[in-house]
Design an enzyme around this catalytic site. Structure first.
Site, short mmCIF file in Angstrom:
data_model
loop_
_atom_site.label_atom_id
_atom_site.label_comp_id
_atom_site.label_asym_id
_atom_site.label_seq_id
_atom_site.Cartn_x
_atom_site.Cartn_y
_atom_site.Cartn_z
N ASN A 151 -7.25 5.94 7.83
CA ASN A 151 -8.44 5.25 7.31
C ASN A 151 -8.00 3.90 6.77
O ASN A 151 -7.25 3.83 5.80
CB ASN A 151 -9.09 6.08 6.21
CG ASN A 151 -9.64 7.38 6.76
OD1 ASN A 151 -10.37 7.39 7.74
ND2 ASN A 151 -9.25 8.49 6.16
N CYS A 165 -1.54 6.56 -9.20
CA CYS A 165 -0.49 7.46 -8.74
C CYS A 165 0.86 6.79 -8.99
O CYS A 165 0.97 5.57 -8.87
CB CYS A 165 -0.67 7.76 -7.25
SG CYS A 165 0.44 9.05 -6.62
N GLU A 223 -12.65 8.83 -8.62
CA GLU A 223 -13.66 9.13 -7.61
C GLU A 223 -13.59 10.58 -7.17
O GLU A 223 -12.53 11.20 -7.16
CB GLU A 223 -13.47 8.19 -6.41
CG GLU A 223 -13.84 6.77 -6.81
CD GLU A 223 -13.81 5.79 -5.65
OE1 GLU A 223 -14.46 4.75 -5.77
OE2 GLU A 223 -13.15 6.07 -4.64
N CYS A 226 3.04 5.70 -1.37
CA CYS A 226 2.97 5.94 0.08
C CYS A 226 2.33 4.71 0.74
O CYS A 226 1.31 4.20 0.26
CB CYS A 226 2.17 7.19 0.37
SG CYS A 226 2.87 8.64 -0.48
N SER A 232 1.57 16.56 2.62
CA SER A 232 1.45 15.27 3.31
C SER A 232 2.76 15.03 4.05
O SER A 232 3.69 14.47 3.50
CB SER A 232 1.21 14.16 2.29
OG SER A 232 -0.05 14.33 1.70
N GLY A 240 -4.25 10.67 -6.88
CA GLY A 240 -3.15 11.21 -7.67
C GLY A 240 -2.35 12.30 -7.01
O GLY A 240 -2.77 12.87 -5.98
N GLU A 241 -1.20 12.58 -7.58
CA GLU A 241 -0.31 13.64 -7.09
C GLU A 241 -0.47 14.84 -8.03
O GLU A 241 0.04 14.84 -9.15
CB GLU A 241 1.14 13.13 -7.06
CG GLU A 241 2.18 14.20 -6.81
CD GLU A 241 1.89 15.11 -5.63
OE1 GLU A 241 1.77 14.62 -4.50
OE2 GLU A 241 1.80 16.33 -5.84
N CYS A 258 -10.38 9.92 3.11
CA CYS A 258 -9.06 10.19 2.54
C CYS A 258 -8.23 8.92 2.40
O CYS A 258 -8.10 8.15 3.33
CB CYS A 258 -8.31 11.11 3.48
SG CYS A 258 -8.01 12.71 2.78
N CYS A 289 -1.50 4.55 1.75
CA CYS A 289 -2.51 5.09 0.81
C CYS A 289 -2.93 4.02 -0.19
O CYS A 289 -2.09 3.42 -0.85
CB CYS A 289 -1.92 6.29 0.08
SG CYS A 289 -2.97 6.92 -1.23
N CYS A 318 -13.82 17.07 -3.00
CA CYS A 318 -12.48 16.48 -3.07
C CYS A 318 -12.33 15.87 -4.46
O CYS A 318 -13.05 14.94 -4.80
CB CYS A 318 -12.36 15.43 -1.97
SG CYS A 318 -10.80 14.56 -1.98
N1 SAH Z 1 -1.13 12.96 -3.64
C1 SAH Z 1 -1.48 14.05 -2.82
C2 SAH Z 1 -2.97 14.26 -2.69
C3 SAH Z 1 -3.86 13.05 -2.53
S1 SAH Z 1 -3.81 12.21 -0.99
C4 SAH Z 1 -0.86 13.90 -1.47
O1 SAH Z 1 -0.31 12.86 -1.17
O2 SAH Z 1 -0.86 14.88 -0.71
C5 SAH Z 1 -4.73 13.27 0.09
C6 SAH Z 1 -4.36 13.11 1.56
O3 SAH Z 1 -4.83 11.87 2.10
C7 SAH Z 1 -2.86 13.11 1.79
O4 SAH Z 1 -2.53 13.88 2.90
C8 SAH Z 1 -2.61 11.66 2.06
O5 SAH Z 1 -1.41 11.52 2.76
C9 SAH Z 1 -3.83 11.26 2.86
N2 SAH Z 1 -4.06 9.82 2.94
C10 SAH Z 1 -3.76 8.90 2.02
N3 SAH Z 1 -4.14 7.67 2.43
C11 SAH Z 1 -4.70 7.84 3.65
C12 SAH Z 1 -5.32 6.93 4.57
N4 SAH Z 1 -5.44 5.65 4.30
N5 SAH Z 1 -5.79 7.44 5.72
C13 SAH Z 1 -5.70 8.76 5.97
N6 SAH Z 1 -5.16 9.64 5.13
C14 SAH Z 1 -4.65 9.19 3.98
FE1 SF4 Z 2 1.09 9.18 -1.86
FE2 SF4 Z 2 -0.79 11.03 -2.42
FE3 SF4 Z 2 -0.02 9.23 -4.30
FE4 SF4 Z 2 -1.45 8.42 -2.20
S1 SF4 Z 2 -2.14 9.83 -3.81
S2 SF4 Z 2 0.39 7.41 -3.06
S3 SF4 Z 2 -0.68 9.77 -0.59
S4 SF4 Z 2 1.24 10.82 -3.36
#
Ligand code: SAH
Ligand code: SF4
Length: 395
Positions: free
Chosen positions: A328, A136, A116, A140, A251, A197-198, A371, A143, A129
């Site tokens: 979210n 991933c 997406e 987390c 993050s 993804g990371e 996000c 997420c 974005c």
């Molecule tokens: N993997 C990378 C980038 C993708 S996530 C990372 O973790 O930074 C992009 C951002 O969205 C990160 O800051 C993540 O912590 C945040 N995020 C993930 N799930 C979320 C949620 N359910 N509500 C709000 N922010 C979230």
């Molecule tokens: Fe964690 Fe970013 Fe992967 Fe979501 S996309 S699991 S926030 S590292």
């Protein structure tokens, strides 16, 4: 690199060389890779750099997908290019437009996988974005992408291709000869690597794609308009500063190792102190002004006044902006969003300590584009498609 191979002469056109079978996708090739391939295919070495510039302009500045349209190249050369190369980007499968103008795209990449991409228009900018992986490897807790296994890394072409696809949809390619933004502000002016993804676990492809995004003959965005978000892959942070040099977001999400271990499990490998050491070096090496600390507001988990004060203490000395993200929610998530007055109180403590502390307004919530919600909607869509098919007796 062919520099170390046999010398290439002007009559190289006549020398057959071993090339990869089948046409090569130009999208996502680095300057060096394209140059080397052109030379291997017979372009005189002296002309190769200029040809790369010309081809890049057609592809990345004017959005041309057909070599026949590249009118500053000879007809014979265009034919030769068309024989050896293709210009391909991921296919848009669907587009949803939110009441607030946010657009969410479902994009298909090779192997029938989907990622997406979200476009967020604002008054002074438009942010895309983009995703770097399907799924991933990390988990987390807050997420949704993290509940899905890693399927595969995206190629550089698939990463920069998301930007090109969005520009197609926004109708933003200028007439050949003109620059994007010549007739007003750019619709797609910023890129954030905050989709699925990371990015630092797909470093080389992300780097190659972002170099195209930043190149004057490429998408031509300033490195200050590109933000890479990482969960904290410490060894790759210094490399990001040296080899990409874009803005960095991290993050962060917690102020003690005990809590961060749970929310962002990569913390068990590289804890808060180790992460902060790497972040302290980043602005010096990359010459970027501030690091963005992302902090998702989770009710009764990380949102106390004490957390706010600890956060300020921890990041002392690092040029920083703290981005508070109201959680979210997604179906089955183990957390709740902090109450609004709690978020404001938290923001106030940070603000009084001298840091910018914007609260990120959730965008595109009605289409699950916010996000951390990415992929969930496509999974659901896929499921419901399947359901529909089985209900219709064709599944
Ligand atoms: N993997 C990378 C980038 C993708 S996530 C990372 O973790 O930074 C992009 C951002 O969205 C990160 O800051 C993540 O912590 C945040 N995020 C993930 N799930 C979320 C949620 N359910 N509500 C709000 N922010 C979230
Ligand atoms: Fe964690 Fe970013 Fe992967 Fe979501 S996309 S699991 S926030 S590292």
């Amino acid at each position: 690199m062919t520099d170390s191979t046999a010398p290439i002469t002007q009559d190289v056109m006549t020398i057959p060389r071993k090339l990869p079978e089948g046409p090569i996708n130009i999208v996502g090739l680095t300057r060096e890779a394209l140059r080397d391939t052109l030379i291997a295919q017979g372009t005189p070495e002296k002309q190769a750099k200029m040809r790369v510039n010309q081809i890049w302009q057609w592809v990345y500045q004017w959005g041309v997908r057909d070599f026949a349209e590249m009118t500053n190249l000879s007809k014979a050369y265009r034919t030769e290019l068309a024989r050896n190369f293709v210009i391909e980007i991921p296919e848009m499968v669907s587009r949803q437009v939110s009441a607030d103008g946010t657009r969410k795209y479902l994009v298909r990449i090779a192997g029938d996988h989907e990622v997406e991409v979200v476009y967020i228009p604002e008054t002074d900018r438009g942010t895309l974005c983009i995703s770097s992986q399907v799924g991933c490897t990390l988990t987390c807790s807050f997420c949704h992408t993290g509940t899905q296994k890693l399927v595969r890394n995206l190629t550089a072409g698939e990463i920069i291709g998301q930007v090109m696809m969005a520009r197609d949809d926004l109708g933003e390619w200028p007439e050949p000869g003109q620059g994007t933004g010549d007739n007003g502000p750019r619709l797609l002016s910023n890129i954030v690597l905050m989709g699925m993804g990371e990015p630092l676990y797909n470093f080389d492809n992300v780097r190659d794609a972002m170099k195209i995004a930043m190149d004057g003959e490429g998408i031509s965005l300033s490195r200050r308009r590109i933000t890479l978000s990482t969960s904290g892959v410490v060894p790759e942070i210094a490399k990001t500063a040296e080899e990409i040099g874009c803005m960095l977001a991290v993050s962060f999400h917690a102020t003690t190792d005990e809590v961060r271990d749970k929310l962002v499990p990569i913390n068990k490998k590289w804890n808060i102190a180790t992460l902060l050491d790497a972040l302290r070096e980043y602005p010096k090496v990359s010459n970027s002004e501030r690091i963005t600390f992302e902090y998702v507001m989770l009710k009764d988990v990380n949102d106390s006044d004490e957390d706010a004060r600890r956060l300020v203490q921890l990041i002392k000395g690092i040029p920083a902006k703290i981005n508070l993200i109201p959680f979210n929610e997604w179906p089955g998530a183990p957390h709740q969003r902090s109450d609004w007055d709690r978020i404001e109180k938290f923001a106030d403590i940070i603000y009084k300590a001298g840091y910018a502390s914007p609260i990120r307004t959730p965008r595109g919530e009605d289409i699950m584009a916010a996000c951390g919600q990415l992929k969930s909607a496509s999974e659901r869509a896929r499921k419901s498609r399947r359901q529909i098919e089985s209900e219709a007796g064709i599944g």
